[in-house]
Design an enzyme around this catalytic site. Structure first.
Site, PDB file in Angstrom:
ATOM      1  CE1 TYR A  14      40.719   0.573 -23.905  1.00 54.71           C
ATOM      2  CE2 TYR A  14      42.452   2.216 -23.609  1.00 54.71           C
ATOM      3  CZ  TYR A  14      41.928   0.966 -23.345  1.00 54.71           C
ATOM      4  OH  TYR A  14      42.606   0.099 -22.507  1.00 54.71           O
ATOM      5  CE  LYS A  60      39.816  -0.006 -20.402  1.00 56.62           C
ATOM      6  NZ  LYS A  60      39.399  -1.316 -19.873  1.00 56.62           N
TER       7      LYS A  60
HETATM    8  P1  NAP Z   1      43.064  -8.184 -26.099  1.00 60.08           P
HETATM    9  O1  NAP Z   1      44.214  -9.124 -26.253  1.00 60.08           O
HETATM   10  O2  NAP Z   1      42.406  -7.637 -27.305  1.00 60.08           O
HETATM   11  O3  NAP Z   1      41.990  -8.904 -25.156  1.00 60.08           O
HETATM   12  C1  NAP Z   1      40.724  -8.379 -24.960  1.00 60.08           C
HETATM   13  C2  NAP Z   1      39.824  -9.515 -24.543  1.00 60.08           C
HETATM   14  O4  NAP Z   1      38.506  -8.982 -24.319  1.00 60.08           O
HETATM   15  C3  NAP Z   1      39.679 -10.578 -25.633  1.00 60.08           C
HETATM   16  O5  NAP Z   1      39.602 -11.850 -25.030  1.00 60.08           O
HETATM   17  C4  NAP Z   1      38.362 -10.225 -26.291  1.00 60.08           C
HETATM   18  O6  NAP Z   1      37.716 -11.305 -26.933  1.00 60.08           O
HETATM   19  C5  NAP Z   1      37.598  -9.788 -25.056  1.00 60.08           C
HETATM   20  N1  NAP Z   1      36.370  -9.085 -25.387  1.00 60.08           N
HETATM   21  C6  NAP Z   1      36.198  -7.998 -26.171  1.00 60.08           C
HETATM   22  N2  NAP Z   1      34.893  -7.686 -26.241  1.00 60.08           N
HETATM   23  C7  NAP Z   1      34.243  -8.586 -25.473  1.00 60.08           C
HETATM   24  C8  NAP Z   1      32.889  -8.804 -25.143  1.00 60.08           C
HETATM   25  N3  NAP Z   1      31.898  -8.029 -25.626  1.00 60.08           N
HETATM   26  N4  NAP Z   1      32.576  -9.828 -24.313  1.00 60.08           N
HETATM   27  C9  NAP Z   1      33.532 -10.623 -23.813  1.00 60.08           C
HETATM   28  N5  NAP Z   1      34.831 -10.493 -24.109  1.00 60.08           N
HETATM   29  C10 NAP Z   1      35.163  -9.487 -24.939  1.00 60.08           C
HETATM   30  O7  NAP Z   1      43.490  -6.899 -25.251  1.00 60.08           O
HETATM   31  P2  NAP Z   1      44.192  -6.725 -23.822  1.00 60.08           P
HETATM   32  O8  NAP Z   1      45.214  -5.694 -23.994  1.00 60.08           O
HETATM   33  O9  NAP Z   1      44.572  -8.041 -23.257  1.00 60.08           O
HETATM   34  O10 NAP Z   1      42.998  -6.091 -22.994  1.00 60.08           O
HETATM   35  C11 NAP Z   1      42.573  -6.590 -21.737  1.00 60.08           C
HETATM   36  C12 NAP Z   1      42.190  -5.417 -20.859  1.00 60.08           C
HETATM   37  O11 NAP Z   1      43.359  -4.657 -20.544  1.00 60.08           O
HETATM   38  C13 NAP Z   1      41.212  -4.439 -21.505  1.00 60.08           C
HETATM   39  O12 NAP Z   1      40.236  -4.037 -20.568  1.00 60.08           O
HETATM   40  C14 NAP Z   1      42.103  -3.265 -21.860  1.00 60.08           C
HETATM   41  O13 NAP Z   1      41.394  -2.056 -21.940  1.00 60.08           O
HETATM   42  C15 NAP Z   1      43.075  -3.291 -20.712  1.00 60.08           C
HETATM   43  N6  NAP Z   1      44.335  -2.555 -20.944  1.00 60.08           N
HETATM   44  C16 NAP Z   1      45.214  -3.002 -21.875  1.00 60.08           C
HETATM   45  C17 NAP Z   1      46.410  -2.295 -22.062  1.00 60.08           C
HETATM   46  C18 NAP Z   1      47.423  -2.724 -23.075  1.00 60.08           C
HETATM   47  O14 NAP Z   1      48.431  -2.019 -23.243  1.00 60.08           O
HETATM   48  N7  NAP Z   1      47.243  -3.866 -23.752  1.00 60.08           N
HETATM   49  C19 NAP Z   1      46.684  -1.151 -21.285  1.00 60.08           C
HETATM   50  C20 NAP Z   1      45.762  -0.739 -20.348  1.00 60.08           C
HETATM   51  C21 NAP Z   1      44.588  -1.455 -20.183  1.00 60.08           C
HETATM   52  P3  NAP Z   1      38.045 -11.716 -28.475  1.00 60.08           P
HETATM   53  O15 NAP Z   1      39.305 -12.520 -28.416  1.00 60.08           O
HETATM   54  O16 NAP Z   1      36.849 -12.477 -28.864  1.00 60.08           O
HETATM   55  O17 NAP Z   1      38.220 -10.443 -29.240  1.00 60.08           O
END
Ligand code: NAP
Length: 255
Positions: free
Chosen positions: A179, A183
């Site tokens: 992961y 990034k």
């Molecule tokens: P999340 O709730 O798991 O959301 C991820 C989203 O991406 C979901 O809608 C998921 O769809 C979608 N997704 C995954 N694979 C995909 C694909 N192949 N095509 C289209 N959509 C896809 O996680 P999140 O934390 O909100 O993550 C959003 C972003 O923030 C990510 O890029 C993550 O790396 C980044 N981020 C998060 C954090 C944190 O602490 N949460 C910190 C730093 C960065 P499904 O619902 O179908 O699974």
């Protein structure tokens, strides 16, 4: 007479992975700020449910960032409906390719550079890195039709090599080639697009949410969705900001 914004004057945005988590929060904020927002969702039903909760300017669109056909179809639909795209938020991301519902510690333990399978690395990079390149390239013709196009890539402070190479950095434990390094690669991709597109006036920035409680981290994140999503929302709404920046909740992040 009171001026009325017609739908074609409203800015048009596409947010990938917008059916839940940070992407959904970004979509909500964009609609609240007058955007028409396409909520990319790999399962259309989930996108439709999420869009219905936001309101009529939220439109579900099927989009799996690893499936070129769905990417092309999504771009064609936006082209047909609005003829341009003002903002692309590459938000979709995954933390691992294994069983869902595992703790962050379990995922880290099975995803070490020395033991993780190459298949797992490939699957995560396919979404977090190659998916961003594919969606961005496909959306470029539509972005070029905007008078002020922007791209925001949702990255992570964990991808900062400057942070991770500092022996005192708290995040070193969480660095790995699945992961976090995806990034790092995304940051490089962000800069590459920013450099290329600067001459066309298209801005490209990377922004990290806080450590936010979402499915990505088994809801172990310490920020609420509302708080953790503030910085990517700020960058997504910023029309007069820089290009080639990388920011997080505390401000600028080192690459
Ligand atoms: P999340 O709730 O798991 O959301 C991820 C989203 O991406 C979901 O809608 C998921 O769809 C979608 N997704 C995954 N694979 C995909 C694909 N192949 N095509 C289209 N959509 C896809 O996680 P999140 O934390 O909100 O993550 C959003 C972003 O923030 C990510 O890029 C993550 O790396 C980044 N981020 C998060 C954090 C944190 O602490 N949460 C910190 C730093 C960065 P499904 O619902 O179908 O699974």
């Amino acid at each position: 007479m009171e001026s009325q914004t017609t739908s074609t004057e409203q800015p048009v945005a596409l947010v990938t992975g917008a059916n839940q988590g940070v992407g959904n929060e970004i979509a909500k904020a964009l609609v609240a700020n007058g955007y028409i927002v396409y909520l990319g969702s790999r399962k259309l039903k989930n996108g439709e449910k999420a869009a219905a909760q936001i309101g009529e300017n939220a439109k579900a669109i099927q989009l799996d960032v690893t499936d070129q056909q769905t990417i092309n179809a999504a771009v064609e639909r936006i082209e047909k409906e609005y003829g341009r795209l003002d903002l692309l938020v590459n938000n979709a991301g995954i933390a691992h390719a294994g069983e869902p519902g595992r703790t962050v510690e379990e995922v880290m333990a099975s995803g070490r550079a020395v033991n993780v399978s190459l298949d797992e690395v490939r699957t995560v990079w396919e979404t977090n890195v190659f998916g961003v390149i594919a969606v961005t390239q496909a959306a470029l013709p539509l972005l070029r039709k905007s008078s002020a196009a922007r791209i925001v890539n949702v990255s992570s402070g964990l991808g900062s090599l400057t942070w991770i190479s500092d022996p005192a950095c708290w995040a070193r434990e969480n660095f790995g080639i699945v992961y976090a390094a995806s990034k790092t690669a995304l940051n490089a991709v962000t800069l590459a697009f920013a450099l290329e597109l600067e001459k066309e006036g298209i801005k490209v920035n990377a922004s990290s949410p806080g450590y936010t409680a979402t499915a990505l981290n088994n809801f172990q994140g310490t920020d609420s969705l509302e708080v953790g999503s503030r910085e990517p929302i700020r960058v997504a709404l910023e029309t007069d900001g820089p290009t080639g920046s990388f920011t997080g909740p505390e401000g600028p992040l080192p690459w």
